[in-house]
Design a protein around this motif. Structure first.
Motif, PDB file in Angstrom:
ATOM      1  N   GLY A 308      56.862  -7.820  46.065  1.00 29.82           N
ATOM      2  CA  GLY A 308      58.179  -7.206  46.189  1.00 29.82           C
ATOM      3  C   GLY A 308      58.393  -5.960  45.365  1.00 29.82           C
ATOM      4  N   GLN A 309      57.336  -5.469  44.702  1.00 32.15           N
ATOM      5  CA  GLN A 309      57.475  -4.264  43.864  1.00 32.15           C
ATOM      6  C   GLN A 309      56.344  -3.292  44.202  1.00 32.15           C
ATOM      7  N   PRO A 310      56.497  -2.552  45.277  1.00 31.12           N
ATOM      8  CA  PRO A 310      55.441  -1.628  45.712  1.00 31.12           C
ATOM      9  C   PRO A 310      55.036  -0.665  44.599  1.00 31.12           C
ATOM     10  N   GLY A 311      53.735  -0.459  44.474  1.00 33.98           N
ATOM     11  CA  GLY A 311      53.227   0.466  43.468  1.00 33.98           C
ATOM     12  C   GLY A 311      53.054  -0.128  42.088  1.00 33.98           C
ATOM     13  N   ARG A 312      53.403  -1.415  41.942  1.00 34.54           N
ATOM     14  CA  ARG A 312      53.222  -2.085  40.657  1.00 34.54           C
ATOM     15  C   ARG A 312      52.146  -3.159  40.786  1.00 34.54           C
ATOM     16  N   ASP A 356      36.653  -1.709  44.694  1.00 34.87           N
ATOM     17  CA  ASP A 356      36.811  -0.280  44.462  1.00 34.87           C
ATOM     18  C   ASP A 356      37.193  -0.084  42.993  1.00 34.87           C
ATOM     19  N   GLU A 357      36.217   0.299  42.178  1.00 32.88           N
ATOM     20  CA  GLU A 357      36.456   0.410  40.740  1.00 32.88           C
ATOM     21  C   GLU A 357      37.498   1.482  40.417  1.00 32.88           C
ATOM     22  N   VAL A 358      37.436   2.597  41.111  1.00 31.41           N
ATOM     23  CA  VAL A 358      38.386   3.677  40.849  1.00 31.41           C
ATOM     24  C   VAL A 358      39.812   3.197  41.087  1.00 31.41           C
ATOM     25  N   ASP A 359      40.024   2.522  42.206  1.00 34.04           N
ATOM     26  CA  ASP A 359      41.363   2.019  42.519  1.00 34.04           C
ATOM     27  C   ASP A 359      41.804   0.955  41.522  1.00 34.04           C
ATOM     28  N   ARG A 363      45.117   1.113  39.135  1.00 35.08           N
ATOM     29  CA  ARG A 363      46.127   0.047  39.120  1.00 35.08           C
ATOM     30  C   ARG A 363      46.359  -0.461  37.691  1.00 35.08           C
ATOM     31  N   HIS A 364      45.273  -0.634  36.958  1.00 36.96           N
ATOM     32  CA  HIS A 364      45.396  -1.131  35.590  1.00 36.96           C
ATOM     33  C   HIS A 364      46.167  -0.146  34.717  1.00 36.96           C
TER      34      HIS A 364
END
Length: 374
Positions: A308-312, A356-359, A363-364
């Protein structure tokens, strides 16, 4: 002063292996695509032509730092004590190697050098005078299953109290705040044949241990490494023999598995045993030790979307809120460097299914930035 963010380039090991990223591209990724992160941590033999990368490389290194607005934070060093065919390296030989690495770190502008958790304290104290001379902080990694309350940290604190040095400390790996097996690790065990009931038992046992409600005798594992514990438990399953200190834990672990899993196989025992690889360290301890933290390994196994929190994004198996809260409360103002290790749980799959390590690092960094700003 505020806590700063960086990346351990160890996170990109898989992309480097497949020649998708080289060192230049990894530094560029940090400098251009991770808003708010500027710290670079390397593993010497992964990123450099070790033991001497040459003057041309050193010049190129500092050019990259300037171009991308990044800065050297920490150099991680290994110590292969079996590298010689005729003997195991002595304490003094290891100290000489560490002295060499300190000089190399200074040459590349690093203010911290991290040694592995198994490096004896005598090696560190032998190299400490040079670290003080070069103004480089030596940090010993505290890695699960070692808690901050264990003997490894106590040895460091004893030296600090005796000498008053500010050039020796610890590198908490935030995997010590992991409280359950990661979902990607459990899926990996499932693909290898572990029953669903065994995977559920691993999660339940980890929860019981986290609540200090051990269903069998449990011992201090703070002087162990996860790799050695796994090896010792496999030997116990095969031969019934183990270190006397682990007898109650290993027998209890086998009995717990047999009560929860129908006709358990070795893989089932193994996945349940992952519950004892967790450190159960205390956030209050990290707060108290913050002045002695050289830098932090922001370990993570998988970053998944926050519902429910896009981009998080979130790390479901590690208590990042407690760890970061403790660092902030303790006045830590150094670097937390993203350290991704979850790629290993995809390497039984085809290349098209690899993580995908870059992604994952991006995210982290989103999560780190959000928690640090809270």
């Amino acid at each position: 002063m505020a806590i700063k963010r960086g990346v351990s380039l160890y996170s990109y090991q898989q992309a480097q292996f497949f020649k998708e990223l080289d060192l230049h591209a990894e530094i560029r990724e940090v400098g251009q695509n991770l808003d708010g992160a500027d710290g670079i941590e390397i593993v010497d033999e992964m990123s450099l032509r070790y033991p001497d990368p040459g003057e041309a490389f050193v010049r190129q290194w500092f050019e990259w730092m300037q171009i991308y607005g990044t800065r050297p934070v920490a150099m991680d060093v290994g110590m292969d004590v079996l590298q010689f065919r005729d003997h195991v390296m002595t304490i003094e030989e290891c100290a000489d190697r560490l002295r060499h690495d300190l000089h190399l770190a200074q040459r590349l502008g690093f203010g911290c050098v991290r040694v592995l958790s198994v490096v004896p304290i005598d090696v560190l104290t032998a190299a400490l005078p040079l670290a003080e001379e070069l103004d480089i902080r030596l940090g010993k990694e505290i890695h699960q299953p070692m808690p901050l309350e264990g003997k490894q940290v106590g040895e460091i604190l004893d030296v600090i109290e005796r000498t008053g040095t500010r050039h020796l400390g610890i590198v908490p790996d935030l995997g010590i705040f992991q409280f359950r097996p990661s979902e990607v690790q459990l899926a990996w065990f499932g693909r290898r044949g572990a029953q669903a009931s065994a995977r559920d038992a691993a999660v339940d046992l980890a929860d019981q241990l986290h609540r200090h409600e051990a269903p069998f005798g449990f011992v201090d594992l703070s002087y162990s490494t996860a790799g050695n514990l796994r090896s010792d438990f496999r030997r116990f399953l095969t031969t019934g023999e183990c270190d006397p200190a682990f007898t109650d834990t290993f027998h209890g672990l086998r009995k717990y598995t047999e009560e929860r899993v129908e006709n358990p196989q070795e893989i089932d025992y193994t996945v349940v045993a992952e519950a004892i690889m967790l450190s159960d360290t205390k956030a209050d301890t990290l707060r108290e030790l913050a002045p002695h933290v050289t830098h932090v390994h922001g370990k993570f196994n998988n970053m998944s979307p926050v519902p429910g929190q896009p981009g998080r994004f979130q790390e479901l198996s590690i208590d990042y809120e407690a760890a970061i809260g403790a660092l902030k409360a303790g006045g830590f103002d150094g670097y937390i460097n993203s350290e991704y290790e979850g790629q290993r749980y995809f390497q039984d799959s085809g290349r098209e299914d690899l993580a995908d390590e870059v992604d994952q690092v991006r995210r982290h960094q989103e999560m780190l930035g959000r928690l640090l700003a809270a």
